[in-house]
Design a protein around this motif. Structure first.
Motif, PDB file in Angstrom:
ATOM      1  N   ALA A   1      60.018 -13.608 107.590  1.00  0.00           N
ATOM      2  CA  ALA A   1      58.796 -14.088 107.975  1.00  0.00           C
ATOM      3  C   ALA A   1      57.697 -13.019 108.299  1.00  0.00           C
ATOM      4  CB  ALA A   1      59.087 -14.866 108.813  1.00  0.00           C
ATOM      5  N   PRO A   2      56.421 -13.010 107.952  1.00  0.00           N
ATOM      6  CA  PRO A   2      55.687 -11.844 108.467  1.00  0.00           C
ATOM      7  C   PRO A   2      55.912 -11.541 109.870  1.00  0.00           C
ATOM      8  CG  PRO A   2      54.620 -13.606 107.302  1.00  0.00           C
ATOM      9  CD  PRO A   2      55.956 -14.125 107.414  1.00  0.00           C
ATOM     10  N   VAL A   3      55.490 -10.443 110.394  1.00  0.00           N
ATOM     11  CA  VAL A   3      55.724  -9.902 111.823  1.00  0.00           C
ATOM     12  C   VAL A   3      54.354  -9.886 112.556  1.00  0.00           C
ATOM     13  CG1 VAL A   3      56.720  -7.880 113.058  1.00  0.00           C
ATOM     14  CG2 VAL A   3      57.658  -8.722 111.154  1.00  0.00           C
ATOM     15  N   ASP A   4      54.656 -10.247 113.448  1.00  0.00           N
ATOM     16  CA  ASP A   4      53.070  -9.941 114.577  1.00  0.00           C
ATOM     17  C   ASP A   4      52.987  -8.360 114.857  1.00  0.00           C
ATOM     18  OD1 ASP A   4      51.248  -9.604 116.345  1.00  0.00           O
ATOM     19  OD2 ASP A   4      52.064 -11.081 117.699  1.00  0.00           O
ATOM     20  N   MET A   5      52.129  -7.703 114.017  1.00  0.00           N
ATOM     21  CA  MET A   5      52.018  -6.161 114.011  1.00  0.00           C
ATOM     22  C   MET A   5      51.763  -5.845 115.683  1.00  0.00           C
ATOM     23  SD  MET A   5      53.148  -5.735 111.379  1.00  0.00           S
ATOM     24  CE  MET A   5      53.041  -4.021 111.118  1.00  0.00           C
ATOM     25  N   ARG A   6      51.191  -6.563 116.600  1.00  0.00           N
ATOM     26  CA  ARG A   6      50.846  -6.081 117.823  1.00  0.00           C
ATOM     27  C   ARG A   6      52.161  -5.700 118.824  1.00  0.00           C
ATOM     28  NH1 ARG A   6      47.503 -11.220 119.248  1.00  0.00           N
ATOM     29  NH2 ARG A   6      48.993 -12.030 118.210  1.00  0.00           N
ATOM     30  N   GLU A   7      53.303  -6.185 118.129  1.00  0.00           N
ATOM     31  CA  GLU A   7      54.762  -5.803 118.741  1.00  0.00           C
ATOM     32  C   GLU A   7      54.749  -4.430 119.021  1.00  0.00           C
ATOM     33  OE1 GLU A   7      57.210  -7.600 119.693  1.00  0.00           O
ATOM     34  OE2 GLU A   7      56.508  -9.612 118.805  1.00  0.00           O
ATOM     35  N   SER A   8      55.384  -4.085 120.195  1.00  0.00           N
ATOM     36  CA  SER A   8      55.721  -2.529 120.468  1.00  0.00           C
ATOM     37  C   SER A   8      57.158  -2.327 119.694  1.00  0.00           C
ATOM     38  CB  SER A   8      56.165  -2.610 122.002  1.00  0.00           C
ATOM     39  OG  SER A   8      56.964  -3.064 122.193  1.00  0.00           O
ATOM     40  N   ILE A   9      57.223  -0.939 119.694  1.00  0.00           N
ATOM     41  CA  ILE A   9      58.582  -0.457 119.097  1.00  0.00           C
ATOM     42  C   ILE A   9      59.877  -1.158 119.546  1.00  0.00           C
ATOM     43  CG2 ILE A   9      58.914   1.522 120.714  1.00  0.00           C
ATOM     44  CD1 ILE A   9      59.786   1.219 116.731  1.00  0.00           C
ATOM     45  N   ASN A  10      59.811  -1.706 120.909  1.00  0.00           N
ATOM     46  CA  ASN A  10      60.788  -2.407 121.475  1.00  0.00           C
ATOM     47  C   ASN A  10      60.986  -3.955 120.927  1.00  0.00           C
ATOM     48  OD1 ASN A  10      61.835  -0.148 123.216  1.00  0.00           O
ATOM     49  ND2 ASN A  10      60.312  -0.926 124.979  1.00  0.00           N
ATOM     50  N   GLY A  11      59.805  -4.352 120.756  1.00  0.00           N
ATOM     51  CA  GLY A  11      59.816  -5.742 120.037  1.00  0.00           C
ATOM     52  C   GLY A  11      60.394  -5.811 118.682  1.00  0.00           C
ATOM     53  N   LEU A  12      59.993  -4.893 117.911  1.00  0.00           N
ATOM     54  CA  LEU A  12      60.565  -4.602 116.478  1.00  0.00           C
ATOM     55  C   LEU A  12      61.921  -4.279 116.578  1.00  0.00           C
ATOM     56  CD1 LEU A  12      57.485  -2.535 114.978  1.00  0.00           C
ATOM     57  CD2 LEU A  12      57.895  -4.962 114.839  1.00  0.00           C
ATOM     58  N   ALA A  13      62.392  -3.491 117.422  1.00  0.00           N
ATOM     59  CA  ALA A  13      63.707  -3.210 117.558  1.00  0.00           C
ATOM     60  C   ALA A  13      64.428  -4.415 117.711  1.00  0.00           C
ATOM     61  CB  ALA A  13      63.902  -1.938 118.464  1.00  0.00           C
ATOM     62  N   ALA A  14      64.239  -5.161 118.889  1.00  0.00           N
ATOM     63  CA  ALA A  14      64.692  -6.589 119.150  1.00  0.00           C
ATOM     64  C   ALA A  14      64.646  -7.648 117.725  1.00  0.00           C
ATOM     65  CB  ALA A  14      63.874  -7.143 120.228  1.00  0.00           C
ATOM     66  N   LEU A  15      63.551  -7.491 117.046  1.00  0.00           N
ATOM     67  CA  LEU A  15      63.649  -8.272 115.891  1.00  0.00           C
ATOM     68  C   LEU A  15      64.737  -7.831 114.915  1.00  0.00           C
ATOM     69  CD1 LEU A  15      61.807 -10.491 114.466  1.00  0.00           C
ATOM     70  CD2 LEU A  15      60.936  -8.374 113.499  1.00  0.00           C
ATOM     71  N   VAL A  16      64.840  -6.582 114.776  1.00  0.00           N
ATOM     72  CA  VAL A  16      65.961  -5.994 114.185  1.00  0.00           C
ATOM     73  C   VAL A  16      67.478  -6.529 114.412  1.00  0.00           C
ATOM     74  CG1 VAL A  16      67.125  -4.012 113.114  1.00  0.00           C
ATOM     75  CG2 VAL A  16      64.841  -4.108 112.956  1.00  0.00           C
TER      76      VAL A  16
END
Length: 42
Positions: free
Chosen positions: A2-17
């Motif tokens: 799904a599309p990602v909320d681009m306001r996520e921090s690097i920590n948020g994107l890492a958690a998503l991974v």
């Protein structure tokens, strides 16, 4: 995926991974994130 909320921090994107892909963000691979309109990248 799904599309990602681009306001996520690097920590948020890492958690998503970790949570969505069950992968380590420290792996030697390229992770590409895009928003709903596919007109921004992070």
């Amino acid at each position: 995926m799904a599309p990602v909320d681009m306001r996520e921090s690097i920590n948020g994107l890492a958690a998503l991974v970790e949570n969505e892909l069950a992968l380590s963000p420290m792996m030697e691979v390229l992770f590409v994130f895009c928003n709903l309109g596919r007109d921004r990248e992070h």
